[in-house]
Scaffold this motif. Structure first.
Motif, short mmCIF file in Angstrom:
data_model
loop_
_atom_site.label_atom_id
_atom_site.label_comp_id
_atom_site.label_asym_id
_atom_site.label_seq_id
_atom_site.Cartn_x
_atom_site.Cartn_y
_atom_site.Cartn_z
N THR A 25 0.85 -1.19 0.00
CA THR A 25 0.00 0.00 0.00
C THR A 25 0.89 1.24 0.00
O THR A 25 2.04 1.20 0.46
CB THR A 25 -0.93 0.05 1.23
OG1 THR A 25 -0.13 -0.12 2.41
CG2 THR A 25 -1.99 -1.03 1.18
N GLY A 26 0.36 2.30 -0.54
CA GLY A 26 1.10 3.57 -0.59
C GLY A 26 0.13 4.72 -0.71
O GLY A 26 -1.09 4.54 -0.79
N ALA A 75 -5.40 9.62 -2.76
CA ALA A 75 -5.96 8.67 -1.78
C ALA A 75 -5.05 7.45 -1.78
O ALA A 75 -4.26 7.25 -2.72
CB ALA A 75 -7.37 8.27 -2.20
N PRO A 76 -5.13 6.60 -0.75
CA PRO A 76 -4.26 5.42 -0.71
C PRO A 76 -4.43 4.55 -1.95
O PRO A 76 -5.50 4.50 -2.55
CB PRO A 76 -4.76 4.66 0.54
CG PRO A 76 -5.40 5.70 1.39
CD PRO A 76 -6.00 6.69 0.43
N PHE A 77 -3.33 3.90 -2.33
CA PHE A 77 -3.40 2.96 -3.45
C PHE A 77 -2.81 1.63 -3.01
O PHE A 77 -2.09 1.54 -2.01
CB PHE A 77 -2.68 3.49 -4.69
CG PHE A 77 -1.22 3.87 -4.48
CD1 PHE A 77 -0.23 2.89 -4.39
CD2 PHE A 77 -0.86 5.20 -4.37
CE1 PHE A 77 1.10 3.24 -4.20
CE2 PHE A 77 0.48 5.57 -4.17
CZ PHE A 77 1.45 4.59 -4.09
N ALA A 100 -9.38 1.80 -4.60
CA ALA A 100 -10.76 1.37 -4.34
C ALA A 100 -11.16 0.25 -5.30
O ALA A 100 -12.27 0.24 -5.84
CB ALA A 100 -11.72 2.57 -4.45
N GLY A 101 -10.23 -0.64 -5.55
CA GLY A 101 -10.52 -1.82 -6.36
C GLY A 101 -10.48 -1.59 -7.86
O GLY A 101 -10.61 -2.53 -8.65
N GLU A 102 -10.28 -0.34 -8.30
CA GLU A 102 -10.21 -0.04 -9.74
C GLU A 102 -8.76 0.11 -10.18
O GLU A 102 -7.98 0.79 -9.51
CB GLU A 102 -10.94 1.28 -10.04
CG GLU A 102 -12.42 1.27 -9.78
CD GLU A 102 -13.17 0.53 -10.88
OE1 GLU A 102 -12.80 0.68 -12.06
OE2 GLU A 102 -14.12 -0.21 -10.55
N VAL A 103 -8.42 -0.48 -11.33
CA VAL A 103 -7.05 -0.40 -11.84
C VAL A 103 -6.76 1.04 -12.32
O VAL A 103 -7.51 1.59 -13.14
CB VAL A 103 -6.85 -1.38 -13.02
CG1 VAL A 103 -5.49 -1.17 -13.67
CG2 VAL A 103 -7.00 -2.82 -12.53
#
Lengths: 272, 272
Positions: A25-26, A75-77, A100-103
């Protein structure tokens, strides 16, 4: 690496927290903000760093391709990195960045264990006055924030926004991290994307643009990067074709002693 | 497309049987055999075809990257293609080719809906005599089989295997499918890989090589490909650097009326 204030802004911007099993995560760094989302070079470096930090990682990067699928939100990725194939001397990686689950970005990288062979240069570095003779670009309001993290000394093909279309988009400049930072594969990946868009140079006006894909070939091994250290790179970029919403950029990054460190290509969307 | 004898060898070689849900099966074509495994250009085209034949596919290819992870065996393969992200005007694909569950190639592609914008050329086509004035390469025992499927008329930078090292590896040649076949995105992807390895030209001797990654940017849209039809392309390739086991190739594929159809880059492993 801890994300504290002792580290270089670049290390903070590409910092990943491992959650195991090739997942990280970042958080996008405000220090590398672009007009929309973060500077693409940092996204590219972050994706490669996920592979580099994996315990399975073998060898050094020789090629990286990053596809920018959607703007990275503030936002976090999450990054996933998977060794798709490990051979004796090469390793093939696939990475994805999601929010949020989207590439938002995909990438592939080739790592290799090099060994000494017959070697030869073919391309030559561009001619340029010494870096000290070329003024550094001063950051000013209106430029994207990420540029503050690069020392840019433009030899040829800068942007004056005169609106007068030129014959070509060739740019040659001296370039390094600011403050200076010893070169490594991640920073070299980011530097590959640190040129102004070719269309700005060619048309001398701003138009909405976005890199859709970036490929970098690393001609340098780790030893050559150490030799480069914090010294300025001589970089040159041009386009081949601007056509119906897409143009390419072809660029070279040269190090001390006229060593070619990387060649890089990208395809960029533009409007108007 | 049925894999019968009426179709062009290229269509048979890139034929995929859909098993639904973005999964396909195929078989390497003996007609495109290389020294080891099939011609990489056909593998690249096959991977892109998996995305093109998907019912979800939107727009036309603008970029393709293929990573050759392991030799493709002379046995059935499976291809998976997944639209990682679909936007209004772009679509990002990830593909994998596996054999017996092991990854042999990975790929990413960017598809886009183009629209008319300000456009401009920057690169220029190489100078070359008319194709009719340049003799066609005759296939002979010892050359890989796949070359029989291409008409190659070398203007500059051929291979004589004299062992005399040259100053550069620049090759310019006229090129098309043999028998002629109307150009489409898949055949253009394959043509991007139809150059002899730069190191053979530079050193005028054969050494073991293998492309590890190939990227092609499509500057042409479908209309321009139709305009090209079965006519010969003018293609030119060079290297930037040969270093400790890896060299790059930078190439351009030009069509009629001096239109740049594609630019392409690859990184190639070599031994010795």
């Amino acid at each position: 690496m801890p994300a504290d204030s002792d580290t270089h802004p670049f290390d903070r911007a590409t910092h990943l927290q491992s959650s195991g099993d090739g997942r990280y995560t970042g958080l996008p760094s405000a220090e590398y903000a672009n007009f929309v989302g973060p500077f693409g070079g940092v996204t590219a470096a972050t994706l490669m760093r996920a592979a580099l930090e994996s315990p399975q990682c073998q060898g050094e990067p020789v090629a990286l391709t990053v596809n920018f699928a959607a703007p990275v939100e503030d936002a976090p990725f999450e990054v996933s990195a998977r060794a798709a194939r490990s051979n004796r001397s090469t390793q093939h990686w696939m990475m994805e960045m999601t929010q949020a689950g989207e590439v938002v970005a995909t990438a592939t990288a080739v790592f290799a264990r090099r060994r000494e062979t017959w070697s030869a240069a073919e391309a030559s570095p561009p001619t340029a006055p010494a870096a000290g003779e070329v003024p550094a670009l001063g950051w000013f309001e209106g430029l994207p924030v990420w540029i503050r993290n690069y020392e840019i000394r433009t030899v040829q093909g800068g942007i004056d926004l005169s609106g007068v279309e030129g014959d070509d988009s060739v740019t040659t400049l001296w370039l390094r991290d600011q403050p200076p930072r010893p070169l490594d594969f991640c920073s070299l990946a980011a530097l590959s994307d640190a040129f102004f868009p070719r269309i700005f140079v060619r048309r001398q006006r701003l138009t909405p643009i976005g890199t859709v894909t970036l490929t970098t070939y690393f001609h340098a091994d780790a030893g050559l990067l150490v030799q480069q250290g914090e010294q300025l790179l001589l970089a040159t970029a041009r386009a081949s074709r601007f056509r119906d919403g897409y143009f390419d950029q072809v660029a070279e990054l040269w190090g001390v002693d006229g060593e070619l460190l990387a060649t890089t290509h990208q395809l960029v969307y533009y409007r108007e």
